[in-house]
Write a protein that holds these residues in place. Structure first.
Motif, PDB file in Angstrom:
ATOM      1  N   ALA A 125      11.597  -0.636   4.147  1.00  0.00           N
ATOM      2  CA  ALA A 125      11.133  -1.162   5.427  1.00  0.00           C
ATOM      3  C   ALA A 125       9.687  -1.659   5.332  1.00  0.00           C
ATOM      4  CB  ALA A 125      11.239  -0.090   6.508  1.00  0.00           C
ATOM      5  N   SER A 126       9.279  -2.403   6.353  1.00  0.00           N
ATOM      6  CA  SER A 126       7.896  -2.889   6.426  1.00  0.00           C
ATOM      7  C   SER A 126       7.536  -3.148   7.879  1.00  0.00           C
ATOM      8  CB  SER A 126       7.721  -4.170   5.599  1.00  0.00           C
ATOM      9  OG  SER A 126       8.576  -5.197   6.091  1.00  0.00           O
ATOM     10  N   LEU A 127       6.240  -3.220   8.139  1.00  0.00           N
ATOM     11  CA  LEU A 127       5.700  -3.502   9.466  1.00  0.00           C
ATOM     12  C   LEU A 127       4.893  -4.789   9.400  1.00  0.00           C
ATOM     13  CD1 LEU A 127       4.368   0.102  10.242  1.00  0.00           C
ATOM     14  CD2 LEU A 127       6.579  -0.862  10.915  1.00  0.00           C
ATOM     15  N   LYS A 164       1.849  -8.185   5.956  1.00  0.00           N
ATOM     16  CA  LYS A 164       2.946  -7.224   5.929  1.00  0.00           C
ATOM     17  C   LYS A 164       2.459  -5.886   5.378  1.00  0.00           C
ATOM     18  CE  LYS A 164       7.059  -8.604   4.765  1.00  0.00           C
ATOM     19  NZ  LYS A 164       8.245  -9.050   3.976  1.00  0.00           N
ATOM     20  N   VAL A 165       2.875  -4.801   6.023  1.00  0.00           N
ATOM     21  CA  VAL A 165       2.523  -3.454   5.585  1.00  0.00           C
ATOM     22  C   VAL A 165       3.774  -2.783   5.017  1.00  0.00           C
ATOM     23  CG1 VAL A 165       1.578  -1.216   6.266  1.00  0.00           C
ATOM     24  CG2 VAL A 165       0.774  -3.306   7.410  1.00  0.00           C
ATOM     25  N   PRO A 166       3.850  -2.600   3.707  1.00  0.00           N
ATOM     26  CA  PRO A 166       5.013  -1.919   3.116  1.00  0.00           C
ATOM     27  C   PRO A 166       5.078  -0.470   3.591  1.00  0.00           C
ATOM     28  CG  PRO A 166       3.697  -3.053   1.446  1.00  0.00           C
ATOM     29  CD  PRO A 166       2.877  -3.032   2.689  1.00  0.00           C
ATOM     30  N   ALA A 167       6.253   0.134   3.466  1.00  0.00           N
ATOM     31  CA  ALA A 167       6.475   1.485   3.970  1.00  0.00           C
ATOM     32  C   ALA A 167       5.512   2.502   3.362  1.00  0.00           C
ATOM     33  CB  ALA A 167       7.922   1.901   3.709  1.00  0.00           C
ATOM     34  N   THR A 168       5.286   2.417   2.056  1.00  0.00           N
ATOM     35  CA  THR A 168       4.402   3.390   1.412  1.00  0.00           C
ATOM     36  C   THR A 168       2.990   3.309   1.983  1.00  0.00           C
ATOM     37  OG1 THR A 168       4.059   1.763  -0.364  1.00  0.00           O
ATOM     38  CG2 THR A 168       5.683   3.508  -0.751  1.00  0.00           C
ATOM     39  N   GLU A 169       2.515   2.096   2.220  1.00  0.00           N
ATOM     40  CA  GLU A 169       1.180   1.909   2.783  1.00  0.00           C
ATOM     41  C   GLU A 169       1.131   2.361   4.242  1.00  0.00           C
ATOM     42  OE1 GLU A 169      -2.062  -1.719   3.490  1.00  0.00           O
ATOM     43  OE2 GLU A 169      -0.369  -1.984   2.092  1.00  0.00           O
ATOM     44  N   ALA A 170       2.213   2.132   4.977  1.00  0.00           N
ATOM     45  CA  ALA A 170       2.266   2.545   6.377  1.00  0.00           C
ATOM     46  C   ALA A 170       2.127   4.052   6.505  1.00  0.00           C
ATOM     47  CB  ALA A 170       3.566   2.079   7.018  1.00  0.00           C
ATOM     48  N   VAL A 171       2.785   4.787   5.628  1.00  0.00           N
ATOM     49  CA  VAL A 171       2.677   6.246   5.646  1.00  0.00           C
ATOM     50  C   VAL A 171       1.270   6.676   5.250  1.00  0.00           C
ATOM     51  CG1 VAL A 171       3.504   8.383   4.587  1.00  0.00           C
ATOM     52  CG2 VAL A 171       5.139   6.599   5.218  1.00  0.00           C
TER      53      VAL A 171
END
Length: 257
Positions: A125-127, A164-171
């Motif tokens: 996922a991504s934001l 875009k913010v990848p899932a790992t970076e979002a966490v």
């Protein structure tokens, strides 16, 4: 009952699935309305102890369906009529709401995820704060929640650059609570929701209310708000069950009452 979403209650969990996979679950006004109505139904349903919002197919929600946009649209009125009521209904819900971000959450889809209490993200996922790419500002409460989670400087970066913010970076930056492997996605989301559904639901609602008032009250005012909330929590059946379980050295069985 619904056409753009699927809604099902099972084992105390209300599953709200955005269901326009061919459009990456993009919002149309009907979907705004149906999400609002489903959250309202979950709020009043005593069987519901937790809500999960996720997307059908490979996306969580790609934001506004641009096929509904025309040169004569009053974007402000669209927010007042459709997005605002949806986000406010989510905010008013006293039950825990999980955004299970299974794929891209862009634009208003990102805002929808931010409005939830927890964000679980698939590793795929991504934001994306996509508003800037069509000459608009983040809406649907986006910057309100974003600044609370990551601070004003980072919120400005995400809003203005629109990266875009990848899932790992979002966490890592605190935008999401959990990173979940794709191979265990469904079972891990279900386990997290089941855990929330087993907790004292009314106490969770009071915690949510306290978190929302912290920035609006002085410390003294907050202490009074805290005392009022604790009085209500102390009168619940779940509080009595917790005390009894502690005294008898057993695991409590909460019922949400």
């Amino acid at each position: 009952m619904f056409e753009t979403i699927r809604y099902d209650v099972k084992d105390g969990i209300a599953w709200l699935i955005l269901n326009r996979p061919d459009k990456l679950n993009a919002f149309i006004s009907q979907m705004n309305r149906e999400v609002k109505d489903a959250i309202k139904a979950a709020s009043y349903d005593e069987q519901v102890r937790c809500v999960v919002i996720t997307g059908e197919g490979r996306a969580f929600c790609s934001g506004q369906d641009l096929s509904e946009v025309d040169d004569y649209m009053d974007h402000g009125q669209v927010l007042r009529d459709h997005y605002g009521p949806m986000i406010q209904q989510i905010r008013k819900c006293e039950k825990p709401i999980i955004a299970a971000v299974n794929g891209v959450a862009a634009g208003a889809g990102f805002s929808l995820a931010l409005a939830c209490d927890f964000r679980l993200m698939s590793e795929r996922a991504s934001l994306l704060n996509a508003f800037i790419h069509v000459g608009l500002i983040p809406d649907s409460g986006n910057l309100y929640y974003l600044t609370q989670l990551v601070g004003q400087s980072k919120a400005a970066e995400l809003a203005i650059l629109g990266e875009k913010v990848p899932a790992t970076e979002a966490v890592a930056m605190g935008l999401a609570n959990r990173l979940i492997p794709s191979e265990t996605w469904e079972e891990d989301v279900s386990a997290f929701a089941t855990r929330l559904a087993a907790l004292p639901t009314k106490a969770i609602g009071l915690i949510k209310g306290s978190l929302m008032t912290i920035s609006e009250l002085s410390f003294e005012e907050y202490l009074e708000h805290e005392a009022q909330g604790q009085r209500i929590a102390g009168l619940t059946k779940d509080h009595r069950e917790g005390i009894n379980a502690f005294m008898k050295k057993r695991k409590p069985v909460f019922t949400g009452q």
